[in-house]
Design an enzyme around this catalytic site. Structure first.
Site, mmCIF file in Angstrom:
data_model
loop_
_atom_site.group_PDB
_atom_site.id
_atom_site.type_symbol
_atom_site.label_atom_id
_atom_site.label_comp_id
_atom_site.label_asym_id
_atom_site.label_seq_id
_atom_site.Cartn_x
_atom_site.Cartn_y
_atom_site.Cartn_z
ATOM 1 C CG ASP A 1 10.954 60.117 9.374
ATOM 2 O OD1 ASP A 1 10.586 59.299 8.422
ATOM 3 O OD2 ASP A 1 11.524 61.106 9.456
ATOM 4 N NE ARG B 1 11.834 55.589 5.388
ATOM 5 C CZ ARG B 1 11.771 56.817 5.729
ATOM 6 N NH1 ARG B 1 11.814 57.346 7.160
ATOM 7 N NH2 ARG B 1 11.278 57.810 4.940
#
Ligand SMILES: Cc1cc2nc3c(=O)[nH]c(=O)nc-3n(C[C@H](O)[C@H](O)[C@H](O)COP(=O)(O)OP(=O)(O)OC[C@H]3O[C@@H](n4cnc5c(N)ncnc54)[C@H](O)[C@@H]3O)c2cc1C
Length: 298
Positions: free
Chosen positions: A125, A174
């Site tokens: 992340d 992502r």
């Protein structure tokens, strides 16, 4: 967002923690790994893949970071044992980034190594802009050696197009709007500006041969993404949509029914508060939820 909702969002830190927990429970699988397994199994049955996140961030004690590593190792065992379709997402400040970058890198490497043994994948992340350089350094160090690690890029960061240019072909990113409150010097501001930046970033990922995880609940961006997938002739296994647990399940079903692969982010653990506050801040109906919980007096 209405003025009332905006006021409520500003005042969220004043809302009692148990109330936040109740209102935000839809965003979190539960406190235990068994809760995460249950939720992932149900998502798999609905045709969605998952990515499991152990909640926690901004850790300043080595023991806590090491405990998080051990928890991730248990997650891989559970995914394997239960034959779930899920990878994991990690936050570097949970794994000791604020303690020491080398310590954090070693912790991430243990997780990536274990993932490799289980034929699984680790998504790093992206947190606030003070962590971007270190996050990308750790990703660029591990990707060539293991291959089963990807990163997150935030469309609102002014540097993102440049960062995409440095991603190794065949890697995976992502792409999301970005959730942290950043200074204008580093981040695009304005709803439509960030949308435009998202489309630019997604197209550059596709053109550069980077596998995109298209993380958004914004129907406009979903529509633009479908257009780019079509324009560039991406096959079904060359991209995926990603959504957060508890957000717009209807859009999730629509995308899956449309033949797209979709992954749901499934966080679990005891340290749910900061994550929940971020989710409530994004929730356009936050006032209604908080008011209903307050009035129900529980
Ligand atoms: C799988 C995934 C992983 C992510 N990882 C990261 C990361 O690593 N780093 C990072 O900075 N950000 C991350 N994000 C968060 C992301 O940056 C955005 O803040 C978030 O996705 C909201 O942006 P949006 O594109 O959905 O658009 P928005 O305009 O915020 O939302 C579009 C619509 O979705 C609905 N919606 C959105 N959020 C909520 C909510 N919480 N509750 C109810 N409805 C909602 C609303 O209807 C809203 O109008 C991630 C998001 C996803 C989906």
């Amino acid at each position: 967002m209405s003025l009332f909702n905006r006021l409520l969002v500003t005042g969220l830190p004043l809302v009692p923690k148990p109330l936040v927990g109740r209102v935000a429970s839809r965003y979190v699988a539960g406190e235990s790994l068994a809760d995460a397994v249950r939720v992932v199994r149900s998502l798999n049955e609905q045709g969605a893949m998952a990515t499991v996140d152990v909640l926690g961030e901004e850790v300043s004690e080595r023991e806590k970071a090491l405990a998080a590593v051990e928890e991730y190792l248990r997650v891989f065992e559970a995914i394997d044992r239960e034959r779930l379709d899920s990878n994991v997402s990690i936050k570097l400040t949970l794994l000791g980034l604020k303690i020491d970058e080398g310590f954090c890198r070693d912790n991430v490497e243990r997780i990536v190594e274990t993932a490799k043994r289980f034929n699984n994948f680790v998504r790093i992340d992206m947190e606030d802009h003070t962590t971007t350089d270190a996050t990308l350094r750790i990703f660029h160090d591990l990707f060539p050696r293991y291959g089963n690690v990807g990163v997150v890029l935030q469309a609102y960061m002014r540097r993102t197009l440049r960062d995409i240019g440095e991603m190794p072909p065949g890697s995976s990113a992502r792409i999301c709007k970005g959730i942290y409150v950043e200074p204008r010097a580093v981040a695009w501001k304005g709803y439509d500006t960030v949308r435009a930046a998202y489309v630019h970033a997604l197209e550059k990922l596709i053109v550069n041969g980077i596998y995109p995880g298209i993380a958004t609940h914004d129907e406009y961006l979903t529509c633009r993404a479908v257009g780019l997938i079509e324009k560039h002739g991406l096959k079904r296994d060359q991209y995926e949509f990603q959504m957060l647990l508890g957000v717009d399940e209807e859009l999730r079903r629509i995308l899956i029914a449309g033949g797209h692969r979709l992954r749901v982010y499934v966080p679990y653990g005891g340290d749910w508060y900061p994550y929940s506050i971020r989710r409530l801040r994004e929730n356009p109906e936050v006032a209604r939820h908080v008011l209903r919980a307050t009035l129900s007096g529980k």
